[in-house]
Design an enzyme around this catalytic site. Structure first.
Site, PDB file in Angstrom:
ATOM      1  N   TYR A 210       1.929   2.656   3.372  1.00 39.55           N
ATOM      2  CA  TYR A 210       3.072   2.045   4.019  1.00 39.55           C
ATOM      3  C   TYR A 210       4.611   2.465   3.159  1.00 39.55           C
ATOM      4  O   TYR A 210       5.701   2.482   4.040  1.00 39.55           O
ATOM      5  CB  TYR A 210       2.885   0.707   4.102  1.00 39.55           C
ATOM      6  CG  TYR A 210       2.091   0.363   5.507  1.00 39.55           C
ATOM      7  CD1 TYR A 210       2.712   0.778   6.723  1.00 39.55           C
ATOM      8  CD2 TYR A 210       1.091  -0.501   5.326  1.00 39.55           C
ATOM      9  CE1 TYR A 210       2.006   0.388   7.713  1.00 39.55           C
ATOM     10  CE2 TYR A 210       0.605  -0.655   6.659  1.00 39.55           C
ATOM     11  CZ  TYR A 210       0.859  -0.223   7.815  1.00 39.55           C
ATOM     12  OH  TYR A 210       0.250  -0.502   8.931  1.00 39.55           O
ATOM     13  N   ALA A 211       4.525   2.449   1.972  1.00 38.10           N
ATOM     14  CA  ALA A 211       5.664   2.808   1.079  1.00 38.10           C
ATOM     15  C   ALA A 211       6.260   4.097   1.544  1.00 38.10           C
ATOM     16  O   ALA A 211       7.411   4.332   1.558  1.00 38.10           O
ATOM     17  CB  ALA A 211       5.185   2.714  -0.451  1.00 38.10           C
TER      18      ALA A 211
ATOM     19  N   GLN B 134      -2.206 -22.937   3.097  1.00 33.54           N
ATOM     20  CA  GLN B 134      -1.584 -22.323   4.104  1.00 33.54           C
ATOM     21  C   GLN B 134      -2.480 -21.764   5.343  1.00 33.54           C
ATOM     22  O   GLN B 134      -3.513 -21.338   5.116  1.00 33.54           O
ATOM     23  CB  GLN B 134      -1.086 -20.984   3.644  1.00 33.54           C
ATOM     24  CG  GLN B 134       0.536 -21.289   2.760  1.00 33.54           C
ATOM     25  CD  GLN B 134       1.158 -20.091   2.737  1.00 33.54           C
ATOM     26  OE1 GLN B 134       2.442 -20.057   2.145  1.00 33.54           O
ATOM     27  NE2 GLN B 134       0.892 -18.590   3.012  1.00 33.54           N
TER      28      GLN B 134
ATOM     29  N   LYS C 191       0.748  -1.134   0.044  1.00 29.73           N
ATOM     30  CA  LYS C 191       0.010   0.050  -0.062  1.00 29.73           C
ATOM     31  C   LYS C 191       0.925   1.170  -0.133  1.00 29.73           C
ATOM     32  O   LYS C 191       2.013   1.204   0.431  1.00 29.73           O
ATOM     33  CB  LYS C 191      -1.015  -0.038   1.165  1.00 29.73           C
ATOM     34  CG  LYS C 191      -2.162  -1.171   1.150  1.00 29.73           C
ATOM     35  CD  LYS C 191      -2.918  -0.968   2.401  1.00 29.73           C
ATOM     36  CE  LYS C 191      -3.808   0.247   2.532  1.00 29.73           C
ATOM     37  NZ  LYS C 191      -4.906   0.392   1.334  1.00 29.73           N
ATOM     38  N   SER C 192       0.422   2.353  -0.836  1.00 27.54           N
ATOM     39  CA  SER C 192       1.386   3.415  -0.934  1.00 27.54           C
ATOM     40  C   SER C 192       1.383   4.227   0.373  1.00 27.54           C
ATOM     41  O   SER C 192       2.498   4.840   0.682  1.00 27.54           O
ATOM     42  CB  SER C 192       0.460   4.540  -1.880  1.00 27.54           C
ATOM     43  OG  SER C 192      -0.740   4.855  -1.494  1.00 27.54           O
TER      44      SER C 192
ATOM     45  N   LEU D 233       3.015 -12.753   4.356  1.00 25.55           N
ATOM     46  CA  LEU D 233       3.223 -11.417   4.033  1.00 25.55           C
ATOM     47  C   LEU D 233       4.968 -11.308   4.563  1.00 25.55           C
ATOM     48  O   LEU D 233       5.248 -11.284   5.823  1.00 25.55           O
ATOM     49  CB  LEU D 233       2.647 -10.432   4.619  1.00 25.55           C
ATOM     50  CG  LEU D 233       0.963 -10.513   4.181  1.00 25.55           C
ATOM     51  CD1 LEU D 233       0.164  -9.730   5.132  1.00 25.55           C
ATOM     52  CD2 LEU D 233       0.781 -10.575   2.745  1.00 25.55           C
ATOM     53  N   GLU D 234       5.530 -10.789   3.585  1.00 15.55           N
ATOM     54  CA  GLU D 234       6.793 -10.331   3.757  1.00 15.55           C
ATOM     55  C   GLU D 234       7.089  -8.663   3.626  1.00 15.55           C
ATOM     56  O   GLU D 234       6.931  -8.094   2.601  1.00 15.55           O
ATOM     57  CB  GLU D 234       7.956 -11.000   2.731  1.00 15.55           C
ATOM     58  CG  GLU D 234       7.708 -12.484   2.539  1.00 15.55           C
ATOM     59  CD  GLU D 234       6.612 -12.919   1.699  1.00 15.55           C
ATOM     60  OE1 GLU D 234       6.196 -14.248   1.688  1.00 15.55           O
ATOM     61  OE2 GLU D 234       5.985 -12.017   0.740  1.00 15.55           O
TER      62      GLU D 234
ATOM     63  N   TYR E 251      -2.119 -24.456  -9.354  1.00 15.68           N
ATOM     64  CA  TYR E 251      -1.324 -24.807  -8.214  1.00 15.68           C
ATOM     65  C   TYR E 251      -1.603 -25.940  -7.639  1.00 15.68           C
ATOM     66  O   TYR E 251      -0.789 -26.718  -7.021  1.00 15.68           O
ATOM     67  CB  TYR E 251      -1.332 -23.578  -7.417  1.00 15.68           C
ATOM     68  CG  TYR E 251      -0.188 -23.442  -6.399  1.00 15.68           C
ATOM     69  CD1 TYR E 251       0.974 -23.003  -6.730  1.00 15.68           C
ATOM     70  CD2 TYR E 251      -0.289 -23.908  -5.153  1.00 15.68           C
ATOM     71  CE1 TYR E 251       1.770 -22.959  -5.752  1.00 15.68           C
ATOM     72  CE2 TYR E 251       0.373 -23.825  -3.930  1.00 15.68           C
ATOM     73  CZ  TYR E 251       1.585 -23.336  -4.384  1.00 15.68           C
ATOM     74  OH  TYR E 251       2.759 -23.265  -3.441  1.00 15.68           O
TER      75      TYR E 251
END
Length: 198
Positions: A124-125, A189, A121-122, A146-147, A179
């Site tokens: 956080y960027a 997961q 998301k912008s 999430l990394e 997949y």
């Protein structure tokens, strides 16, 4: 083709995203009837903003003499980060120049002709948080790991139960092998951080 909000809402009704918000949520009502602004989550024009789960967040720590090896990953290289709370909400702290692993709150079931790309998301960027862009391929199921990287020299908060990343849904011609068909190693997961597998 990049899929729009109408398609996302229609597919979510069939179980593609759970839990699901059909519109973009920018504030929430608190028990005392006041409202608090949040990092947006929910359906947008051509995507869906997922939330960071409060359940678990791990950061890499430096252990002298060790090397992180994706073929022989040592879980001792990770340590749990506590969930904090104040008037702004629940949050984890990513230390300066650190890398962390969290979980998406939403569970996904990807349709067989769709690949999802997960982007940062912008908001956080602009705070130096970089989300590693990863795909969820045709017929993948589960909660995304999430990394997140903090590339600044200051510690940074990431808010749980609020928007953390945007999903973009791309439709293609049906593939021969999904997949699920090839027994992908990250299929189904659970709602926890899943470590590297070979």
């Amino acid at each position: 083709m990049l899929k729009n909000d109408r398609w996302i809402i229609e597919q979510a009704k069939q179980g593609m995203i759970e839990p699901f918000e059909s519109s973009l949520v920018r504030e929430i009502e608190l028990p005392d009837k006041k409202f608090r602004k949040v990092l947006s989550y929910g359906s947008s024009s051509y995507g869906y903003d997922i939330r960071l789960s409060p359940k678990q967040f791990l950061i890499f720590r430096h252990i002298p003499g060790t090397v992180v090896d994706p073929k022989k990953f040592n879980p001792e290289n990770l340590e749990s980060v506590p969930l904090h709370h104040d008037e702004n909400g629940d949050y984890f702290i990513i230390p300066a120049h650190s890398y962390g692993l969290g979980i998406a709150l939403e569970k996904l079931i990807v349709p067989p002709n769709i690949t999802i790309i997960c982007l940062g998301k912008s908001t956080y960027a602009r705070c130096s948080i970089i989300l590693n862009a990863t795909p969820a391929e045709a017929c993948w199921r589960g909660n995304l790991t999430l990394e997140l990287s903090n590339s600044s020299s200051a510690d940074c908060r990431v808010y749980a139960n609020e928007g953390i990343a945007q999903l973009l849904f791309f439709e293609g011609e049906p593939c021969d092998v999904t997949y699920e068909d090839r027994l992908g190693k990250y299929q189904d997961q659970p709602h926890q951080v899943v470590l590297p597998r070979v």
